[in-house]
Write a protein that holds these residues in place. Sequence first.
Motif: not given
Length: 150
Positions: A34, A39-40, A42, A109, A111-112, A114
């Motif tokens: 994960h 922050e996300p 890109e 993107v 995300s945290r 993911e």
Amino acid sequence: MQPPYKVEIQRLPGNEDVPLPVKMSAGASGYDLHAAIVEPIELAPGERKLIPTGFALSMPNGLEAQIRPRSGLAFKHGITTLNTPGTIDADYRGEVKVLLINLGAEPFVVSRGERIAQMVFQTVPVIDLAEVGALDQTVRGAGGFGHTGV
């Protein structure tokens, strides 16, 4: 079946909310990893970034951890890992990170938390490299890349 190897895992500070590696089914070979980003992030098409996972490992000698792409991200979005498989050596104690690249046509993107890659453990044989003056001959010989016509 051999007994399980003991692999120690340390969650790094600030990542208490990020899941540790987990197998998503009983028969899975890989542990999903994960993203432990603040922050996300890109990833533009063609762009690569190093994504932290929020943990470190201690493995016994004779093991390695291989970092591989997740098939769903690769198929649906063109997201893969660059140095596939990436190798985590038994004596490495730093944070496990994943080098992602976007081979797709659209920005992606991350995300945290993911799921971004998978980790598969492999045994590493002990090898004795012996220098010789000449190698034995085979029918294939030195035929390499594309020599079979495929």
